[in-house]
Design an enzyme around this catalytic site. Sequence first.
Site, PDB file in Angstrom:
ATOM      1  N   GLU A  82      43.585  26.515  21.906  1.00 37.23           N
ATOM      2  CA  GLU A  82      42.683  26.509  20.749  1.00 37.23           C
ATOM      3  C   GLU A  82      42.231  27.955  20.593  1.00 37.23           C
ATOM      4  O   GLU A  82      41.371  28.445  21.314  1.00 37.23           O
ATOM      5  CB  GLU A  82      41.504  25.560  20.992  1.00 37.23           C
ATOM      6  N   CYS A 109      34.880  30.011  15.600  1.00 42.01           N
ATOM      7  CA  CYS A 109      36.321  30.099  15.337  1.00 42.01           C
ATOM      8  C   CYS A 109      36.687  29.440  14.014  1.00 42.01           C
ATOM      9  O   CYS A 109      37.659  29.851  13.369  1.00 42.01           O
ATOM     10  CB  CYS A 109      37.123  29.487  16.485  1.00 42.01           C
TER      11      CYS A 109
END
Length: 512
Positions: free
Chosen positions: A256, A290
């Site tokens: 991720e 993010c």
Amino acid sequence: MPLSEELDSVSGTTAGTVDRHGTAGTFESTNPATGAVVGVFPVHDADAVRETVEQARAAAERWAALGFAERRLRLAAFRGYLARRVHELADLVHRENGKPHDDAILEITLAIDHLAWAAAHAPRTLGPRRVRPGLLAANQAAYLEYQPLGVVGVIGPWNYPVFTPMGSIAYALAAGNAVVFKPSEFTPAVGAWLAAAWRAAVPDVADAFQLVTGYGETGAALCRAGVGKLAFTGSAATGRKVMATCAETLTPVLMELGGKDAMIVDDDADVVAAADAAVWGAMSNAGQTCIGIERVYATSAVYDRFVSEVTRRVGDLDPGSHERATYGPMTMASQTDVVRRHVADAVAAGGTLAAGGTVDGGYVAPTVLLDVPESSAAVREETFGPTLTITRVADAEEGLTRANASSMGLGGSVFSGSTARAMDLARRMRSGMTAINSVLTFASVPALPFGGVGESGFGRIHGEDGLREFSRAKAITRQRFPLPVDLLSFSRPAAAFDALARVTGLLHGRHR
């Protein structure tokens, strides 16, 4: 046992220096706003990491053997423990990460909700079930189940030190695995708190959730320690190093990584709502998200109104460490250099600085840049700071083309008055997740998978995909009765295959 004592009993500590076999010194965690020491933690070496993984491996057998129902009870105990101490944990997140207390509560609440969903849905998602055997195996009963991997290693980030790693930890535990967690070296106290909370809430299988602390070398040791899978959250550059290390032992990985998420604002969008969402998506948590919005492509029909609304709203933001601060300091001080470089490059390339652009210590003013060339670092690279570029486009199709021209593809957002139009744009956006008329909301839905494409990584946490990510599919067949002719035998008659070909032609050879 009080949680303060539990904190001293786990691998990391918030109350002094640890000196034990398997450590290579200690390091301090500090408050990014004041520089005050939050805790002192051991740097676990390769031997200590291997020992921890072996302890977790023994616990994994006991944890898996409990079955879904018993594991759900213990995960509920863990969830309840976290829920009763939300403010305590939020205060620690505020001190170690720097984000406002309210934002920390939101983060923790989301993690608790995901923990509840994972525990409740693991049996249906992963449990044994029968599947249709098909023509050639009509005499067989076919079964599918998903078995735990054993020990899952989790390397977590500092920007959301509870929610993000718990997206792997909660789902890995619910799938029947033990977990060894290495938190970021910038937020080890939060990791230690979570590990201590588990031990306090689930004492009979306490070793199913272990902690190691340290720098990159500790993370590399975890990659090499024989875990069943390694889940990593961080930058693409570090992700490549993690993958290379895991490749030494063919350890599968979940990545991720970063994002450069875009928002498209269409002609008929609610401009006020879009501006409000863009400012939150770009500036909350000091832009250290993010899936935060870093780029906006607004159509000519709404561009001026959108820019005016955004600049008005960022003027009301108040970064700081005081009680009512909008957002806090940069958790990692060196990130301010990235922000400075991107702002300078954007202006040098011809972009206009509409707001902010200044850095005061660890605090970055909310920054808005207009019509920055697509070749600029401010558009091409992840900034990870409270900045936002806004670009005028002829229409939403041009916005989509520009949004998709990134090497990253984590999340994104579309604002439009037409549901059909918004859904079409959302589907065609090159991202793992897209929100319509909102931002970041896909992360708050436990049933939805979370992850990206391209340099934003691969694999999924959350949802049924997240549960299966931490398990292996196991296929079983059982013969219910023998067939008159066994095709899987050297004693089969030659004519059997002519008959098989005719049947296949009758069943599958017709054009529909």
